[in-house]
Design a protein around this motif. Structure first.
Motif, PDB file in Angstrom:
ATOM      1  N   MET A  83      24.238  21.545 -25.463  1.00  0.00           N
ATOM      2  CA  MET A  83      24.840  20.617 -24.502  1.00  0.00           C
ATOM      3  C   MET A  83      24.027  19.329 -24.488  1.00  0.00           C
ATOM      4  O   MET A  83      22.843  19.338 -24.128  1.00  0.00           O
ATOM      5  CB  MET A  83      24.870  21.247 -23.107  1.00  0.00           C
ATOM      6  N   ASN A  84      24.652  18.249 -24.892  1.00  0.00           N
ATOM      7  CA  ASN A  84      24.006  16.940 -24.932  1.00  0.00           C
ATOM      8  C   ASN A  84      24.689  15.983 -23.962  1.00  0.00           C
ATOM      9  O   ASN A  84      25.810  16.231 -23.509  1.00  0.00           O
ATOM     10  CB  ASN A  84      24.071  16.371 -26.351  1.00  0.00           C
ATOM     11  N   SER A  85      24.017  14.897 -23.676  1.00  0.00           N
ATOM     12  CA  SER A  85      24.566  13.873 -22.781  1.00  0.00           C
ATOM     13  C   SER A  85      25.107  14.493 -21.502  1.00  0.00           C
ATOM     14  O   SER A  85      26.232  14.206 -21.076  1.00  0.00           O
ATOM     15  CB  SER A  85      25.671  13.079 -23.497  1.00  0.00           C
ATOM     16  N   LEU A  86      24.318  15.329 -20.901  1.00  0.00           N
ATOM     17  CA  LEU A  86      24.777  16.067 -19.730  1.00  0.00           C
ATOM     18  C   LEU A  86      25.041  15.143 -18.551  1.00  0.00           C
ATOM     19  O   LEU A  86      24.354  14.124 -18.367  1.00  0.00           O
ATOM     20  CB  LEU A  86      23.752  17.130 -19.346  1.00  0.00           C
ATOM     21  N   LYS A  87      26.046  15.521 -17.771  1.00  0.00           N
ATOM     22  CA  LYS A  87      26.460  14.766 -16.605  1.00  0.00           C
ATOM     23  C   LYS A  87      26.339  15.636 -15.358  1.00  0.00           C
ATOM     24  O   LYS A  87      26.407  16.871 -15.465  1.00  0.00           O
ATOM     25  CB  LYS A  87      27.918  14.326 -16.757  1.00  0.00           C
ATOM     26  N   PRO A  88      26.205  15.041 -14.187  1.00  0.00           N
ATOM     27  CA  PRO A  88      26.144  15.855 -12.965  1.00  0.00           C
ATOM     28  C   PRO A  88      27.346  16.790 -12.819  1.00  0.00           C
ATOM     29  O   PRO A  88      27.199  17.903 -12.304  1.00  0.00           O
ATOM     30  CB  PRO A  88      26.114  14.801 -11.862  1.00  0.00           C
ATOM     31  N   GLU A  89      28.500  16.379 -13.309  1.00  0.00           N
ATOM     32  CA  GLU A  89      29.693  17.233 -13.197  1.00  0.00           C
ATOM     33  C   GLU A  89      29.660  18.434 -14.142  1.00  0.00           C
ATOM     34  O   GLU A  89      30.539  19.288 -14.087  1.00  0.00           O
ATOM     35  CB  GLU A  89      30.974  16.426 -13.432  1.00  0.00           C
ATOM     36  N   ASP A  90      28.652  18.504 -15.003  1.00  0.00           N
ATOM     37  CA  ASP A  90      28.468  19.699 -15.838  1.00  0.00           C
ATOM     38  C   ASP A  90      27.713  20.797 -15.088  1.00  0.00           C
ATOM     39  O   ASP A  90      27.563  21.912 -15.609  1.00  0.00           O
ATOM     40  CB  ASP A  90      27.689  19.353 -17.109  1.00  0.00           C
ATOM     41  N   THR A  91      27.233  20.490 -13.895  1.00  0.00           N
ATOM     42  CA  THR A  91      26.520  21.486 -13.099  1.00  0.00           C
ATOM     43  C   THR A  91      27.421  22.671 -12.790  1.00  0.00           C
ATOM     44  O   THR A  91      28.528  22.505 -12.267  1.00  0.00           O
ATOM     45  CB  THR A  91      26.023  20.856 -11.794  1.00  0.00           C
ATOM     46  N   ALA A  92      26.949  23.865 -13.148  1.00  0.00           N
ATOM     47  CA  ALA A  92      27.755  25.076 -12.983  1.00  0.00           C
ATOM     48  C   ALA A  92      26.949  26.277 -13.451  1.00  0.00           C
ATOM     49  O   ALA A  92      25.891  26.128 -14.064  1.00  0.00           O
ATOM     50  CB  ALA A  92      29.053  24.983 -13.787  1.00  0.00           C
ATOM     51  N   VAL A  93      27.474  27.448 -13.180  1.00  0.00           N
ATOM     52  CA  VAL A  93      26.980  28.671 -13.824  1.00  0.00           C
ATOM     53  C   VAL A  93      27.775  28.835 -15.117  1.00  0.00           C
ATOM     54  O   VAL A  93      29.009  28.784 -15.094  1.00  0.00           O
ATOM     55  CB  VAL A  93      27.145  29.894 -12.918  1.00  0.00           C
ATOM     56  N   TYR A  94      27.071  29.014 -16.210  1.00  0.00           N
ATOM     57  CA  TYR A  94      27.696  29.131 -17.519  1.00  0.00           C
ATOM     58  C   TYR A  94      27.677  30.592 -17.964  1.00  0.00           C
ATOM     59  O   TYR A  94      26.638  31.262 -17.871  1.00  0.00           O
ATOM     60  CB  TYR A  94      26.965  28.257 -18.541  1.00  0.00           C
TER      61      TYR A  94
END
Length: 117
Positions: A83-94
């Motif tokens: 996961m690159n260029s992560l954004k705050p909206e990528d916050t989650a349980v994966y």
């Protein structure tokens, strides 16, 4: 029994990178496609990426295309999510999951990814 164990989550600043790993046991790993999903707080679980049995075909949610990359190592029974260029909206349980022709019956326990702004 089938077990999936995710690792690699954590706290990262926006624009940063993380690599998630998923170790699979209890089945013939190389026979199955694998998927990554995520669930943010208060939201439904959503598809992130999928990879076929030999890594020759991948699919991504529009929201992560060009930033995330799914891969696998059949000799190690592992699937990865870079996961690159992560954004705050990528916050989650994966979560990783075994793809049985579009049906996901086996899931890991999940790993938390938090992206700070």
């Amino acid at each position: 029994q089938v077990q999936l164990v995710e690792s690699g989550g954590g706290l990262v600043q926006a624009g940063g990178s993380l690599r998630l790993s998923c170790a699979v046991s209890g089945l013939t790993f190389s026979k199955y496609a694998m998927g990554w999903f995520r669930q943010a707080l208060g939201k439904e679980r959503e598809f992130v990426a999928d990879i076929n049995w030999n890594g020759g075909s991948t699919d991504y949610a529009d929201s992560v295309k060009g930033r995330f990359a799914i891969s696998r190592a059949n000799a190690k029974n592992m699937v990865y999510l870079q996961m690159n260029s992560l954004k705050p909206e990528d916050t989650a349980v994966y979560y990783c999951a075994v793809d049985q022709s579009g049906r996901y019956d086996y899931w890991g326990q999940g790993t938390q990814v938090t992206v700070s702004s």
